[in-house]
Design an enzyme around this catalytic site. Structure first.
Site, short mmCIF file in Angstrom:
data_model
loop_
_atom_site.label_atom_id
_atom_site.label_comp_id
_atom_site.label_asym_id
_atom_site.label_seq_id
_atom_site.Cartn_x
_atom_site.Cartn_y
_atom_site.Cartn_z
N TYR A 1 -7.42 4.49 -8.62
CA TYR A 1 -7.16 3.09 -8.24
C TYR A 1 -5.70 2.78 -8.50
O TYR A 1 -5.15 3.15 -9.55
CB TYR A 1 -8.04 2.14 -9.07
N GLU B 1 -3.19 -3.26 -2.60
CA GLU B 1 -4.18 -2.52 -3.41
C GLU B 1 -4.71 -1.30 -2.67
O GLU B 1 -5.00 -1.37 -1.48
CB GLU B 1 -5.34 -3.46 -3.75
#
Ligand code: GDP
Ligand code: MN
Length: 391
Positions: free
Chosen positions: A106, A197
């Site tokens: 992530y 993101e």
């Protein structure tokens, strides 16, 4: 303004962030089949068929599927087109050559309003809900706050390296991951985004690092610098949240949030305070709505109608401090609104204070509306609205 995944990948790609090979943007099953045919015929061993909607969790909802044949891609296309994912209908599907995944990480960059800077988040545990990872295993999530001063010439490679090292990414990919983070920061900064993101950021079988997903929010305040973000407006995908767009058209100050208690008040400060009190009472606000200083019965009715249209709203807290807006006007507005709206399942909790508040409360009491309750204080009103939302 949020971008859908394929747009986010385009934005990443033009700033040097590695993304999978470009795919096809499809609105029909025929287009999906054609894209799959082309990609499978030119070296891809599989394609991935991905719903393009402005919400996460598409994979879990059946909106992301791998296909190794054209027939399989057709089946997935038929299933995904028209699918409803958290209230978003899938009108556009992206078909992309599939990537081999060895590991999922992530990585994100976002505005850090509290520290008046930027925040980089990196974790070795990717592909899943990062907030959940942060709850269960906070040590697995590296959060690095950056001052504007630290990034005047972009994110320094040394800082990027320190972040991915601290996140425990494997040695073989530290260089590639740090390099990608520097480019991601460029993308975030150059394109005036508030959020960039990647979840998951993947390591491929041959140790390349690629952004497999992209979630990008463009800063609405910078639209004037980017030709109003015209380049990102496409058929089949709403530019704004539909309720926010409706509010904008009607001149109502409305921001969609993700809770269940609708909030409506007069004056931005009071509405902000109301959001806090709802949170303190253990609830989550579904929206911010400021009916404005001189809220008329008409404005009240329009505003209530808008809040109640949100399917996530289970109760509504109306918090009015009468100044220019007098209590009886507010009361009449609430009555008029409920009359216009007819039957609706949610209950309203009304807290009236200030100019002519007593008169307003008396009018509401006399009207004895079945789904309108009155509360004496903001705290009581919030507690009641939260209780009703959770009932
Ligand atoms: P989200 O569910 O909306 O976040 O959509 P993602 O784009 O993140 O995809 C969800 C999951 O599908 C990913 O975490 C991957 O596990 C899987 N996935 C997506 N694209 C590919 C791909 O190209 N190859 C493989 N093997 N899996 C993929
Ligand atoms: Mn994802």
């Amino acid at each position: 303004m949020d971008l859908v995944e394929f747009q986010g990948k385009q934005l990443f790609g033009r700033n040097g962030v590695p993304v999978p090979p470009a795919g096809g943007i499809c609105r029909t099953v025929e287009e999906i089949v054609a894209a799959a045919e082309e990609q499978l015929g030119t070296g891809a061993s599989a394609v991935v068929v991905k719903a393009q909607v402005k919400t996460g969790g598409r994979g879990k909802a059946g909106g992301v599927k791998l296909a190794t044949s054209v027939d399989e891609a057709r089946e997935h296309g038929e299933a995904i087109l028209g699918l409803d994912i958290k209230g978003h209908t899938v009108n556009v599907v992206y078909v992309e050559p599939a990537s081999d995944i060895a590991e999922e990480y992530y990585l994100s960059v976002m505005h850090d309003r509290v520290n008046k800077g930027h925040l980089v988040i990196c974790s070795r545990e990717g592909g899943v809900d990062i907030e959940e990872v942060n709850r269960t295993d906070p040590d697995a999530v590296v959060k690095r706050s950056l001052t504007p001063h630290e990034v005047t010439d972009g994110l320094p490679l040394a800082t990027a390296t320190a972040i991915v090292t601290q996140a425990n990414l494997p040695d073989e990919v530290l260089g590639a991951a740090a390099d990608l983070l520097v480019k991601l920061f460029d993308a975030y900064h150059n394109e005036d985004t508030t959020l960039a993101e990647i979840n998951p950021l993947i390591r491929t079988d041959d140790d390349r690092i690629i952004a497999l997903d992209a979630k990008v929010t463009l800063d609405g305040n910078s639209a004037f610098r980017h030709d109003g973000y015209e380049e990102w407006k496409i058929d089949g995908i709403d530019a704004d949240d539909p309720l926010e767009a409706e509010a904008k058209a009607k001149g109502i100050q409305y921001v969609k949030l993700d809770g269940t208690v609708g909030v409506l008040g007069n004056g931005a400060g009071l509405v902000m305070a109301t959001l806090d009190v709802v949170a303190q009472s253990g609830g989550r606000a579904a929206n911010f709505l400021d009916v404005g200083g001189g809220a008329s019965a008409d404005a009240m009715a329009e505003s209530l109608a808008l809040v109640l249209k949100d399917p996530a709203v289970s109760s509504v807290l109306v918090n009015i401090f009468g100044g220019i807006t007098r209590g009886e006007e507010v009361a009449n507005g609430v009555i008029e609104a409920t009359r216009r709206l007819g039957d609706f399942p949610q209950k309203l909790v009304v807290r009236l204070d200030g100019t002519n508040a007593e008169e307003g409360r008396r009018i509401l009491e006399e009207a004895a509306l079945p789904n309108v309750l009155s509360a004496a204080t903001m705290q009581e009103a919030a507690a009641e609205a939260v209780r009703l939302a959770q009932a």
